[in-house]
Write an enzyme that holds these catalytic residues in place. Structure first.
Site, PDB file in Angstrom:
ATOM      1  N   GLU A  37     -12.341   6.111   3.100  1.00 34.92           N
ATOM      2  CA  GLU A  37     -10.964   7.038   2.484  1.00 34.92           C
ATOM      3  C   GLU A  37     -10.208   7.177   3.706  1.00 34.92           C
ATOM      4  O   GLU A  37      -8.929   7.356   3.423  1.00 34.92           O
ATOM      5  CB  GLU A  37     -11.716   8.155   1.789  1.00 34.92           C
TER       6      GLU A  37
ATOM      7  N   HIS B 223      -2.086   3.734  -0.936  1.00 33.71           N
ATOM      8  CA  HIS B 223      -3.340   4.169  -0.560  1.00 33.71           C
ATOM      9  C   HIS B 223      -4.318   3.151  -1.277  1.00 33.71           C
ATOM     10  O   HIS B 223      -5.153   2.695  -0.566  1.00 33.71           O
ATOM     11  CB  HIS B 223      -3.793   5.666  -0.887  1.00 33.71           C
ATOM     12  N   GLU B 224      -4.238   2.972  -2.372  1.00 35.45           N
ATOM     13  CA  GLU B 224      -4.932   2.065  -3.079  1.00 35.45           C
ATOM     14  C   GLU B 224      -4.744   0.446  -2.510  1.00 35.45           C
ATOM     15  O   GLU B 224      -5.738  -0.287  -2.771  1.00 35.45           O
ATOM     16  CB  GLU B 224      -4.690   1.924  -4.631  1.00 35.45           C
TER      17      GLU B 224
ATOM     18  N   HIS C  52      -6.923  -0.030   0.226  1.00 33.66           N
ATOM     19  CA  HIS C  52      -8.236  -0.441  -0.253  1.00 33.66           C
ATOM     20  C   HIS C  52      -8.660  -1.791  -0.458  1.00 33.66           C
ATOM     21  O   HIS C  52      -9.561  -2.635   0.089  1.00 33.66           O
ATOM     22  CB  HIS C  52      -8.711   0.452  -1.342  1.00 33.66           C
TER      23      HIS C  52
END
Lengths: 177, 275
Positions: free
Chosen positions: B265, B181-182, B185
């Protein structure tokens, strides 16, 4: 982007797999040596692992020598799948030896092996993506007319590894009354 | 699945959206300044005091239009923009600075701690999957909740980090999901957007922050119990005025943040699966 670039991207992607496979092959002797100290009557399992490793190494060597082709690639895929399977067998055996399971270096080696297997699978995914791009480019018009005369006659081979987790038999369900 | 170009399009649209929101917030603040200070400092009020007292404010306004006070607007926009420039330069130095400011510690790649080693391994795996360079990994040692962050200006100087709670409570697979997930980003360019966002928000809430600073200063430095001049009251009053005045900026900043972050997100969650 021309075919040369696609070809080089594909070769580079294979080099990434190569790095990770080497890492795995280097870890296995450590694992086997550590296990040997604890296991008294499981020589068979350890020998299978060593044999599978040696075969995988020789497949990798011959690919380096002869270049990527369909036959060698499927051999490598089979050898690596066999290695994965025998390692899985070894993991099950380790469960029977509580002392060995509690050993710190075994835990470390296991973590490294898990990580390496993940890396191999991601690198393989990247390689197969590049192969697909290469083949699609080569097979489309007008490249399909010219590619073979510039030395790209064969399609690039995909690397297929069998995942033992997925391959294990699904439980059979029957509805007899 | 969105391809790279559609992704870039989305990023551009988000940046544009951010700019628009920010400009309208700035205009709103300047307009408010005009309304507050401009009507006080208007020279016509002093000149036509008789008119106002005799016939009332409305009649006065009908005869003499509200004049736009350029000086005040210029000063306010200068304050906002210099605050933005300051913050953006600070953030532009790279992810390491931000991580250290958060209080995180760098994990060395050759660590002996088994959990930290596992984290490093996971980050390296995902970097292979995401076709990026391996970011430096930070650990927030004093946070027992489960959380993670990524920061930086580009994927070259990006860092990623997790809390100690996440390191200890999550299994390997769960941690892998969090890290990917990071990584989304980083790959989506959210970290750069985040830097811009932070700078803009710092700019428009800067006036409120000045007010808070003044009040804090007054609280800590005043010896007002034995000081006849009572500097506490004065500084605090100025601070309070600034806070009330900056409140609009603070509220707008919160709204902008909420509007952009939530969207990013969701996108990161969606994108995680492709990695």
């Amino acid at each position: 982007m021309g075919i040369v670039k696609y070809n080089n991207l594909k070769d580079n992607a294979f080099a990434q797999i190569d790095v990770q496979l080497h890492r795995r092959h280097d870890l296995i002797p450590n694992l086997v040596e550590t296990c040997k100290g604890y296991m008294s009557h499981e020589k068979q399992t350890l020998e299978t692992v060593i044999k599978a490793r040696n075969q995988a190494i020789s497949c990798l060597e011959s690919i380096k020598k002869n270049g990527l082709n369909n036959n060698l690639m499927s051999q490598l895929g089979n050898a690596e799948s066999l290695l994965t399977k025998s390692l899985g067998q070894l993991q099950i055996t380790i469960e029977d030896y509580p002392d060995l399971k509690a050993n710190e270096s075994i835990a470390q080696l296991n973590e490294e092996l898990t990580s390496t297997e993940n890396r191999i699978s991601y690198a393989r995914q990247a390689y197969n993506d590049e192969v697909m791009a290469f083949n699609t480019y080569k097979q489309s018009f007008p490249q399909n007319l010219l590619a073979s005369s510039f030395g790209h006659s064969e399609n690039a081979p995909l690397l297929v590894l069998e995942n033992p987790k997925l391959r294990s038999k699904s439980p059979s369900v029957s509805f007899h009354s | 699945m969105k391809n790279f170009f559609e992704q870039q399009q989305t990023n551009k649209r988000n940046s544009l959206w951010l700019t628009l929101l920010f400009i309208s917030a700035s205009i709103f603040i300047i307009w408010l300044t005009q309304w507050l200070i401009g009507s006080i400092s208007d020279k016509q009020i002093l000149q036509q005091l008789d008119l106002i007292l005799n016939q009332g404010w409305d009649i006065f306004r009908q005869q003499y239009n509200n004049q736009f006070d350029w000086t005040i607007s210029l000063i306010v926009s200068l304050i906002i923009f210099s605050a933005i420039g300051y913050k953006y330069n600070q953030l532009k130095q790279g992810g390491n600075i931000i991580a250290i400011q958060l209080g995180a510690q760098l994990i060395q790649p050759n660590t002996y701690h088994p959990l930290e080693k596992q984290l490093i391994n996971i980050v390296e795996e995902i970097a292979i999957a995401a076709h990026t360079t391996v970011p430096q990994v930070y650990l927030l040692k004093h946070h027992s909740n489960v959380n993670a962050f990524s920061a930086g200006n580009s994927s070259k100087d990006a860092v990623t980090g997790i809390t100690r709670g996440a390191l200890e409570k999550l299994t390997r697979d769960e941690l892998q999901a969090v890290i990917s997930h990071e990584f989304s980003h980083i790959v989506n360019g959210d970290i750069r957007l985040n830097n811009r966002l932070t700078a803009c928000i710092f700019g428009i809430s800067f006036i409120g922050l000045i007010g808070e600073g003044l009040i804090n200063h007054a609280l800590h430095n005043s010896k007002w119990l034995n000081n006849k001049n009572n500097p506490f009251g004065f500084t605090a009053l100025i601070g309070l005025i600034f806070i009330i005045y900056g409140l609009i900026g603070t509220i707008l900043a919160g709204m902008i943040k909420a509007a952009i972050c939530r969207q990013r997100e969701y996108l990161a969650d969606a994108n995680r699966h492709t990695i």
